[in-house]
Design a protein around this motif. Sequence first.
Motif, PDB file in Angstrom:
ATOM      1  N   ASP A 150       0.830  -1.208   0.000  1.00 19.64           N
ATOM      2  CA  ASP A 150       0.000   0.000   0.000  1.00 19.64           C
ATOM      3  C   ASP A 150       0.866   1.261   0.000  1.00 19.64           C
ATOM      4  O   ASP A 150       0.439   2.308  -0.491  1.00 19.64           O
ATOM      5  CB  ASP A 150      -0.901   0.012   1.241  1.00 19.64           C
TER       6      ASP A 150
ATOM      7  N   THR B  30      -8.415  -6.800   9.322  1.00 18.63           N
ATOM      8  CA  THR B  30      -7.586  -6.075   8.359  1.00 18.63           C
ATOM      9  C   THR B  30      -6.819  -7.043   7.463  1.00 18.63           C
ATOM     10  O   THR B  30      -6.722  -6.834   6.245  1.00 18.63           O
ATOM     11  CB  THR B  30      -6.595  -5.161   9.102  1.00 18.63           C
TER      12      THR B  30
ATOM     13  N   HIS C 169      -0.628  -6.389   3.211  1.00 15.67           N
ATOM     14  CA  HIS C 169      -0.628  -4.970   2.850  1.00 15.67           C
ATOM     15  C   HIS C 169       0.759  -4.466   2.491  1.00 15.67           C
ATOM     16  O   HIS C 169       0.911  -3.322   2.067  1.00 15.67           O
ATOM     17  CB  HIS C 169      -1.190  -4.142   4.007  1.00 15.67           C
TER      18      HIS C 169
ATOM     19  N   PHE D  15       1.469  -0.828   7.120  1.00 10.44           N
ATOM     20  CA  PHE D  15       0.159  -0.558   7.722  1.00 10.44           C
ATOM     21  C   PHE D  15       0.214   0.626   8.680  1.00 10.44           C
ATOM     22  O   PHE D  15      -0.571   1.561   8.571  1.00 10.44           O
ATOM     23  CB  PHE D  15      -0.379  -1.786   8.447  1.00 10.44           C
ATOM     24  N   TRP D  16       1.158   0.590   9.635  1.00 10.44           N
ATOM     25  CA  TRP D  16       1.227   1.655  10.636  1.00 10.44           C
ATOM     26  C   TRP D  16       1.979   2.851  10.052  1.00 10.44           C
ATOM     27  O   TRP D  16       3.100   3.175  10.429  1.00 10.44           O
ATOM     28  CB  TRP D  16       1.896   1.137  11.913  1.00 10.44           C
TER      29      TRP D  16
ATOM     30  N   ASN E 272      -2.521   6.500   6.660  1.00  9.46           N
ATOM     31  CA  ASN E 272      -3.360   5.329   6.444  1.00  9.46           C
ATOM     32  C   ASN E 272      -4.601   5.475   7.335  1.00  9.46           C
ATOM     33  O   ASN E 272      -4.474   5.505   8.570  1.00  9.46           O
ATOM     34  CB  ASN E 272      -2.587   4.057   6.801  1.00  9.46           C
TER      35      ASN E 272
ATOM     36  N   ALA F 269      -4.967   2.954  10.273  1.00  4.59           N
ATOM     37  CA  ALA F 269      -3.962   3.135  11.326  1.00  4.59           C
ATOM     38  C   ALA F 269      -4.260   4.381  12.146  1.00  4.59           C
ATOM     39  O   ALA F 269      -4.179   4.357  13.390  1.00  4.59           O
ATOM     40  CB  ALA F 269      -2.576   3.221  10.702  1.00  4.59           C
TER      41      ALA F 269
ATOM     42  N   VAL G 295      -0.965  -9.419   8.631  1.00  2.00           N
ATOM     43  CA  VAL G 295      -1.336  -8.123   8.052  1.00  2.00           C
ATOM     44  C   VAL G 295      -0.279  -7.654   7.053  1.00  2.00           C
ATOM     45  O   VAL G 295      -0.596  -7.205   5.946  1.00  2.00           O
ATOM     46  CB  VAL G 295      -1.529  -7.070   9.157  1.00  2.00           C
ATOM     47  N   ASP G 296       0.999  -7.766   7.415  1.00  2.00           N
ATOM     48  CA  ASP G 296       2.080  -7.232   6.581  1.00  2.00           C
ATOM     49  C   ASP G 296       2.386  -8.108   5.368  1.00  2.00           C
ATOM     50  O   ASP G 296       2.547  -7.602   4.247  1.00  2.00           O
ATOM     51  CB  ASP G 296       3.352  -7.090   7.403  1.00  2.00           C
TER      52      ASP G 296
END
Length: 372
Positions: free
Chosen positions: A55, A241, A250, A255-256, A260, A263, A289-290
């Motif tokens: 992302d 997520t 993602h 993500f963080w 976003n 987040a 997630v990652d």
Amino acid sequence: MAYSSLTNIWPILVMYAIWLPRAIYKRRLILRPSRDLALAAALAALAVLSTLWSDYPMATLRASFEYASMLACAVIMARVTTVESFVKGLALGATLVLLALFGDGGFSFAGLFGSKNQVGFFAEIGAFAALLYMFTGARLRSKIAFACISAALCMPCLVLSRSATSLASLALTFAAVAALAFTLKFHRRIRPVIAIAALALCAAALFALFYARLDLLLFRAMGKNASLTGRTELWREGIRTALQKPFLGHGYHAFWIVGNPQADLYWYKAHETIGAGFHFHNMFIQAFVDLGLGGALLIALLIATTFYASLRYALKNGMTPTGAACFGFVFMFLLRSFVEVDYLGPFGIGLFIVYSILPRLADEDRRVAARP
């Protein structure tokens, strides 16, 4: 590097300058390919490749190369240092990190980290490393200088930090190492049977604990509630997520990111500063997630393989400093994996410990096999 967020990039450059030149050491290629590096290399490769579907591709590209380079430093560290030097360095390093706590003018034990859990984590590492160093072949003066002084600072900081995760995982690690030492008193042929029986007994005890809802009493004793201070809700959000992109994820470290929307919403709900360090408080969910399902499986396989290799080494060779250190640390990080994310980020003391275990055990096995 513990306070690199406050001191910018120079501690990281110092780390590279110390260790990367030792990729060739005493005319040997230290970063030679081997089976014990396969899982770590696969994780690093997946992290870099995730740039293609991330992302936030630029954030992923930078973080994934930092992750791969730090893995290389961890492998070099494992192959050129003895376990005695390694645990002495951990004890000394954790002591210096905790001494810096008092430099912020307060005694809240959130320290310069702004997090009591990070304080507890370093205190836990320092306390366990100090205990390990006491059982090495070092001189008594060295043990007093490094082990006793480190333990005298780390243990009070651990208690005062009130980090339930660190307190519980350290106590269980001490118990597991003591149980392993007891098992090694038996004949080598029946050691695996005793170890399997002990693991089965622990699993049954945990099942009985949760079935009888005694876990609620335990949580209350540690100052926690049934949601583990909101972590169970964060786990549900993390799984939700991850299921948006279940196969590829993602993107590593994507993500963080400030900007976003998801987040930013989680930071807002947790009353955290936007952009503050944060994660899903579960190693496998964060990897899901990652890096998608493949990343979660690779992390699970890595920690399971490392645990098996360290247990096998100890059962075969006895309670040597290498066996005690490798088994104790992997057991500690296995416990912490369910509530923390200690060795998935590109920097951090957990990465250097966990990813150094398999190469160290493989080198020790080769040395043992080469003895007449």
